[in-house]
Structures are given as structure tokens and as C-alpha cells.
Design an enzyme around this catalytic site. Structure first.
Site, mmCIF file in Angstrom:
data_model
loop_
_atom_site.group_PDB
_atom_site.id
_atom_site.type_symbol
_atom_site.label_atom_id
_atom_site.label_comp_id
_atom_site.label_asym_id
_atom_site.label_seq_id
_atom_site.Cartn_x
_atom_site.Cartn_y
_atom_site.Cartn_z
ATOM 1 N N HIS A 105 -8.646 1.719 -1.103
ATOM 2 C CA HIS A 105 -9.154 1.717 -2.700
ATOM 3 C C HIS A 105 -8.942 0.290 -3.168
ATOM 4 O O HIS A 105 -7.974 -0.623 -2.466
ATOM 5 C CB HIS A 105 -8.016 2.525 -3.581
ATOM 6 C CG HIS A 105 -6.585 2.377 -3.112
ATOM 7 N ND1 HIS A 105 -6.040 2.817 -2.180
ATOM 8 C CD2 HIS A 105 -5.590 1.608 -3.804
ATOM 9 C CE1 HIS A 105 -4.718 2.481 -2.145
ATOM 10 N NE2 HIS A 105 -4.495 1.788 -3.249
ATOM 11 N N GLN A 149 0.863 -1.275 0.036
ATOM 12 C CA GLN A 149 -0.088 -0.076 0.027
ATOM 13 C C GLN A 149 0.874 1.297 0.053
ATOM 14 O O GLN A 149 1.807 1.316 0.672
ATOM 15 C CB GLN A 149 -0.796 -0.008 1.063
ATOM 16 C CG GLN A 149 -1.928 1.180 0.983
ATOM 17 C CD GLN A 149 -2.925 1.320 2.253
ATOM 18 O OE1 GLN A 149 -2.824 0.460 3.205
ATOM 19 N NE2 GLN A 149 -3.916 1.899 2.288
ATOM 20 N N HIS A 158 -8.013 -2.130 -6.697
ATOM 21 C CA HIS A 158 -7.605 -2.058 -8.048
ATOM 22 C C HIS A 158 -8.316 -3.065 -8.887
ATOM 23 O O HIS A 158 -8.698 -4.257 -8.374
ATOM 24 C CB HIS A 158 -6.193 -2.593 -8.045
ATOM 25 C CG HIS A 158 -4.839 -1.912 -7.278
ATOM 26 N ND1 HIS A 158 -4.288 -1.136 -7.727
ATOM 27 C CD2 HIS A 158 -4.768 -1.695 -5.832
ATOM 28 C CE1 HIS A 158 -3.536 -0.471 -6.748
ATOM 29 N NE2 HIS A 158 -3.831 -0.752 -5.621
HETATM 30 P P1 5GP Z 1 -1.629 1.035 -3.536
HETATM 31 O O1 5GP Z 1 -0.100 0.416 -3.794
HETATM 32 O O2 5GP Z 1 -1.600 1.906 -2.575
HETATM 33 O O3 5GP Z 1 -2.293 -0.165 -3.366
HETATM 34 O O4 5GP Z 1 -1.829 1.761 -4.867
HETATM 35 C C1 5GP Z 1 -2.217 3.028 -5.135
HETATM 36 C C2 5GP Z 1 -2.168 3.274 -6.589
HETATM 37 O O5 5GP Z 1 -2.485 4.574 -6.845
HETATM 38 C C3 5GP Z 1 -0.899 3.005 -7.431
HETATM 39 O O6 5GP Z 1 -1.245 1.876 -8.499
HETATM 40 C C4 5GP Z 1 -0.637 4.324 -8.049
HETATM 41 O O7 5GP Z 1 -0.239 4.328 -9.425
HETATM 42 C C5 5GP Z 1 -1.621 4.945 -7.867
HETATM 43 N N1 5GP Z 1 -1.729 6.408 -7.886
HETATM 44 C C6 5GP Z 1 -0.662 7.197 -7.164
HETATM 45 N N2 5GP Z 1 -1.030 8.489 -7.289
HETATM 46 C C7 5GP Z 1 -2.013 8.652 -8.430
HETATM 47 C C8 5GP Z 1 -2.608 9.743 -8.699
HETATM 48 O O8 5GP Z 1 -2.203 10.912 -8.552
HETATM 49 N N3 5GP Z 1 -3.581 9.673 -9.602
HETATM 50 C C9 5GP Z 1 -3.840 8.333 -10.333
HETATM 51 N N4 5GP Z 1 -4.833 8.128 -10.897
HETATM 52 N N5 5GP Z 1 -3.280 7.232 -9.528
HETATM 53 C C10 5GP Z 1 -2.314 7.374 -8.692
#
Ligand code: 5GP
Length: 146
Positions: free
Chosen positions: A107, A101, A109
Site C-alpha cells: 500500500h 510496515q 500512503h
Molecule cells: P503500514 O504501517 O503497514 O505502512 O500502514 C498500515 C496502515 O493501515 C496504517 O496507517 C494503519 O493506520 C492503517 N490501517 C490498519 N488497519 C486499518 C483498517 O482496518 N482500516 C483502515 N482504513 N486503515 C487501517
């Protein structure tokens, strides 16, 4: 320990919801927002978030918010399938930095997968973002399928 903590109002998804930074919208309703990931793991990779819950992860999310998020995940997955015809759809959700994360606003995916392509989540280099025009064109294709 990133599983515990205080919700940060300045996190990137909070800023997207406040309209302070742009995003490529796929779907929106009263409670949820879906948009394309800026560093996609595959073509059409999107994210679904709650508009009102301040949960950082699944351990603390309200049941109602979770149900709303997952109902939107289903809608987006179906629209993505119709638009892009993937062979599989990877639905994923990470809790805490050791689990991958990076943004601490819960969130989910939605990652279309095709036979023969990687099914991993890879760490992207900072600043390695998808082309905005490409994301916009893809979003139009997916939005047409709701
Ligand atoms: P996590 O690793 O926290 O599960 O996923 C966060 C996701 O948010 C990542 O896939 C990353 O690419 C996406 N993300 C991070 N910053 C932004 C942003 O400013 N805009 C969008 N659309 N996605 C983002």
C-alpha cells in the site's frame, strides 16, 4: 524476516477488498482502491492498494500493478490537494516490519502536510481510531474533487 513471506488472505486490506470489513472509500477503478486511513497521521491521510496483486511489498509487486497504484496515487493526491489545500503531500510506502510496515498487502500512503505540523509517522495506540463520521465527511470533501 517480514520482507519475505506468504501473502495472507486474511490481512486487513484483503478483508476490506472482500467487503468483510468497512472502509471509507475515496476512489476506485478496475485495478485499484483508495480509502482513508483509520489511524490518520494527518487530516486526509489515505491509502492506495491494488485490487488484484498479492504482493506484500514493493520488492515483489508486478510492474503493471505498481503503475496502476501510482496512477491512482496521483489522482488521489490531486483531489486531496483541491479539497484540503495542504502545504505539502507526503507519499510513503514501507517494506518490512523494521521499516514500519504493519499490513502486508502493498500500500502507498498519501499524507497531506501543513507548515508547522509534524512530518513524522507516529505509532498509534491500538484501538485509537478516527471517528467514522469525521472520516465520512472528509471523504465526501475529497471525493467531490475527482
Ligand atoms: P503500514 O504501517 O503497514 O505502512 O500502514 C498500515 C496502515 O493501515 C496504517 O496507517 C494503519 O493506520 C492503517 N490501517 C490498519 N488497519 C486499518 C483498517 O482496518 N482500516 C483502515 N482504513 N486503515 C487501517
Amino acid at each position: 524476516m517480514s520482507l519475505d513471506g506468504i501473502y495472507d488472505d486474511g490481512n486487513v486490506f484483503a478483508l476490506i477488498l472482500q467487503g468483510k470489513i468497512p472502509s471509507t472509500k475515496l476512489y476506485e477503478d478496475e485495478h485499484t482502491y483508495a480509502f482513508l486511513d483509520i489511524q490518520p497521521q494527518s487530516k486526509g491521510h489515505s491509502l492506495v492498494i491494488s485490487k488484484w496483486s498479492r504482493a506484500r511489498n514493493i520488492l515483489e509487486v508486478e510492474d503493471e500493478a505498481l503503475a496502476q497504484i501510482m496512477a491512482t496515487v496521483k489522482k488521489v493526491a490531486n483531489a486531496t490537494r483541491k479539497a484540503l489545500d495542504p502545504d505539502g503531500i507526503h507519499v510513503a510506502q514501507f517494506n518490512g516490519a523494521p521499516a514500519g510496515q504493519t499490513v502486508f498487502h502493498l500500500h502507498v500512503h498519501i499524507v497531506p502536510r501543513w507548515e508547522g505540523q509534524s512530518r513524522n509517522f507516529v505509532a498509534h495506540a491500538q484501538g485509537d481510531f478516527a471517528d467514522p463520521a469525521t472520516l465520512q465527511a472528509l471523504a465526501e470533501e475529497i471525493r467531490a474533487q475527482f
